[in-house]
Design an enzyme around this catalytic site. Structure first.
Site, mmCIF file in Angstrom:
data_model
loop_
_atom_site.group_PDB
_atom_site.id
_atom_site.type_symbol
_atom_site.label_atom_id
_atom_site.label_comp_id
_atom_site.label_asym_id
_atom_site.label_seq_id
_atom_site.Cartn_x
_atom_site.Cartn_y
_atom_site.Cartn_z
ATOM 1 N N HIS A 1 -3.590 4.620 4.638
ATOM 2 C CA HIS A 1 -4.764 3.742 4.726
ATOM 3 C C HIS A 1 -5.974 4.447 4.103
ATOM 4 C CE1 HIS A 1 -8.033 1.310 6.242
ATOM 5 N NE2 HIS A 1 -8.471 2.308 6.979
ATOM 6 N N ARG B 1 0.859 -1.183 0.000
ATOM 7 C CA ARG B 1 0.000 0.000 0.000
ATOM 8 C C ARG B 1 0.897 1.236 0.000
ATOM 9 N NH1 ARG B 1 -2.405 0.895 5.436
ATOM 10 N NH2 ARG B 1 -0.963 2.654 5.450
ATOM 11 N N TYR C 1 4.226 5.508 11.386
ATOM 12 C CA TYR C 1 4.540 4.094 11.650
ATOM 13 C C TYR C 1 5.407 3.416 10.595
ATOM 14 C CZ TYR C 1 0.252 3.740 8.775
ATOM 15 O OH TYR C 1 -0.685 3.884 7.802
#
Lengths: 327, 362
Positions: B263, B259, B272
């Site tokens: 998100h 990805r 992160y």
């Protein structure tokens, strides 16, 4: 006309709908060779084969999820949850998917499916085989919830549920399965979803109930008549959509209403019935609307004394009704 | 297995057809049964959905959409899987499959009306054989199995593809559906787009095992492929579809991808993950490597690349214009129309009360 028990009427309804429409099939735990733990599907596996009477792996969420997918494919699934107490693992699929699926589409899409669940106490089933779930699911927009109390209504409502374009939760009270016997009409005998039924005419007070409690209310009405009290008994039959007109009509007619259910009290169906009466029939009331329900504890141990103590019964209904009549 | 599966079988553990440098590890021309135009079309669709995806993110940043979940980096999975199916086969998406929907012919502007908050449902699933987006994770997996059971009952020969991320493989519904499909040999392709991140939780924290290996526990095969390789995705999906159509049951494809974006537009991945990780995956970009191969094979030249780029630009522009023109919905209609197919009198009355409550009190 034939006399049948509730369980026979349910079985006949499924058989007739499967015979009529090849897209109707049954899926659930032990519904195949075993014929269901209550024998609701007895003989269907032999008649229609394992692809139309599907013994599912032991996974309620998947039973409902698979039924949803089949309904998307134009099938008309009847998903059996073996006991209403075990429906919780499928709540995500019922609430977030079945009830919202049509809402998340456009065009001519709809989702026809039935979820059958045996519910209620009085069979020494203990905590996990006695629960009532109607209030929990009636709160969910997109779902219809029916709870018949007689063989004719059990057959007619199940057939209507199978033919309905939207998801229907069909609650069958397991104490009524073999306890209640009654006339079932010839022909289709469809009972419309959303229509209550006056099971006994009366003029002094109204008892409103469904499922097993309907039977108890009818017995109580008989005894009240011996006291000279004329009690009307309204069977909701469909909990959602509720037949508000019928509720209002009986409240206006008698001016005194007792709502009886076996589900827990707080935020129960009685609360909704009473709200409808207060909104639309307040001026006709001669007494505060009363309710008789199970207490707000999670069902009961199976000991007979405890079960009797937990559940509303004819004596409790009589006591409450006499209090109402004397008001 | 069909011929096409041999293409992805040659390399283990992660099977690919195209190497990262764009050179070939097999002979897809013969095995995949694609015409030269077919190969170019895979490229055209990847370019088109990437451009539309970027446009949707821009629209979100401009305040035109409430939310956007980019699929940047996952174009090969979207296009390869969708184009390997018959148009009559069904797709049950999660919520990031805008690219698959475009490949299915759903108007992208119409689809974006959902993310503009104008509607919950923008298409009739039966018209496009494309189920509604599933926001609750993994709930769509049993639906695909149920749909496939229906296909078997009807003998329609339709195959179902259900797609989900690595995070969904932790959910109970995923397990229940895989188990059910194995028992009944349901004609389902389980396509895991393993994009390594479930919001902020990386794959090793999601599962300790290999996702593809889990299929064995349910009694059917699983394969791990290079999900950034459109030909590998195409080959694996085509092989799984042929297998399912033959009546041999389900198949799990773990397409390893990444990805590249957040998100959703509400997420900040810098909290992160590292820039170095992102850079490493950039070199495996599904479009760039496929373009290199097409050029090397003489299937595509600069003029072709430019033309496809212009087409994608025009599609994105039309999408933007049409979205902005989408009328504000009538609240009664938007909220009450599709709760029930046959509304009860009480529901109709509630709608009328709702609608009249919105009218100006004067």
């Amino acid at each position: 006309m034939a006399r049948q028990t509730v369980i026979e009427a349910i079985r006949q309804a499924m058989d007739e709908e499967m015979e009529r429409d090849p897209s109707v099939f049954v899926i659930g735990e032990d519904v195949g060779r075993r014929g269901g733990v209550f024998l609701a599907t007895d003989g269907l596996h032999k008649k229609y084969g394992e692809m139309r009477v599907i013994d599912s792996p032991l996974a309620e969420s998947c039973i409902v999820g698979v039924a949803i997918g089949a309904a998307v494919n134009g099938m008309r699934p009847i998903a059996e949850i073996q006991f209403a107490d075990f429906i919780a693992p499928a709540m995500n699929q019922i609430i977030e998917e079945a009830a919202r699926f049509c809402y998340r589409t456009a065009g001519d899409f709809n989702l026809p499916m039935v979820i059958r669940a045996p519910w209620g106490g009085g069979v020494h089933g203990a905590l996990y085989h006695s629960q009532s779930i109607e209030a929990t699911f009636s709160h969910i927009p997109g779902l219809k919830v029916v709870a018949p109390g007689t063989p004719a209504d059990a057959r007619g409502l199940l057939k209507s549920a199978v033919r309905d374009p939207d998801p229907v939760l069909y609650l069958e009270h397991k104490r009524t399965y073999r306890l209640i016997r009654g006339e079932v009409p010839d022909g289709d005998g469809l009972v419309p979803i959303g229509k209550a039924d006056v099971k006994r005419e009366g003029k002094d007070l109204s008892l409103i109930a469904y499922g097993l409690m309907l039977q108890y209310c009818l017995e109580a009405a008989e005894k009240l008549a011996q006291d000279g009290v004329s009690a009307e008994v309204l069977d909701l039959r469909t909990i959602k959509p509720m037949d508000e007109a019928a509720v209002i009509a009986t409240a206006k007619k008698t001016g005194k209403v007792l709502v009886v259910h076996e589900d827990n009290r707080f935020a129960g169906i009685a609360g909704e019935v009473i709200a409808v009466i207060m909104e639309h029939a307040f001026d006709s009331l001669d007494a505060p609307v009363m309710r008789l329900t199970a207490p707000d504890v999670p069902a009961m141990p199976f000991n007979h004394v405890l079960e009797e103590a937990f559940m509303p019964n004819v004596d409790k209904i009589l006591a409450k009704a006499r209090e109402l009549a004397a008001y | 297995m069909a011929d096409s599966a041999q293409v992805v079988r040659e390399q283990d553990p992660v099977r690919s057809v195209l190497r990262a440098d764009g050179s070939l590890a097999g002979d897809p021309r013969r095995a995949l049964g694609l015409t030269p135009e077919g190969f170019v079309d895979l490229y055209r669709k990847m370019v088109s959905i990437r451009r539309a995806d970027q446009e949707a993110l821009n629209l979100q940043r401009q305040g035109e959409l409430g939310l956007w979940g980019q699929f940047l980096g996952q174009e090969a999975a979207h296009v390869g899987a969708t184009m390997a199916l018959e148009p009559t086969d069904w797709i049950f998406p999660s919520y990031r499959e805008f690219g698959m929907a475009m490949c299915r012919g759903i108007d992208p502007a119409t689809m974006l009306t959902v993310f503009r908050g104008l509607t919950h449902g923008a298409w009739d699933p039966r018209k496009f054989h494309f189920a509604p987006l599933a926001i609750p994770v993994a709930t769509q997996v049993p639906h695909a199995v149920g749909f496939a059971m229906g296909s078997r009952l009807e003998g329609s020969g339709e195959v179902v593809l259900v797609t989900f991320g690595d995070g969904a493989t932790s959910a109970g519904d995923w397990h229940e559906a895989m188990n059910f499909a194995g028992v009944f040999k349901a004609p389902v392709i389980f396509l895991c787009q393993n994009n390594y991140w479930a919001i902020s939780v990386p794959l090793p924290r999601q599962t300790a095992g290999r996702i593809a290996d889990r299929a064995a526990g349910y009694g059917f095969p699983g394969i791990r492929i290079d999900g950034n390789d459109v030909l590998a995705v195409f080959a694996a999906t085509r092989a799984a579809a042929e297998r399912a159509r033959r009546g041999d049951g389900p198949y799990l494809i773990e397409a390893q991808t990444y990805r590249m974006g957040a998100h959703t537009s509400s997420d900040d991945p810098t909290r992160y993950r590292t820039a170095a990780e992102l850079e490493a995956w950039s070199s495996k970009d599904p479009i760039a490597r496929y373009e290199r191969w097409l050029r090397a094979e003489g299937l595509l030249d600069q003029a072709g690349v430019d033309g496809i780029g212009k087409e994608a630009e025009s599609t994105a522009e039309k999408m933007r214009t049409r979205l902005r023109e989408a009328p504000a919905p009538d609240p009664g209609k938007a909220m009450f129309d599709r709760v029930y197919s046959r509304p009860s009198p009480g529901f109709q009355q509630e709608r009328e009360e709702f609608e009249s409550s919105l009218e100006s009190p004067g």
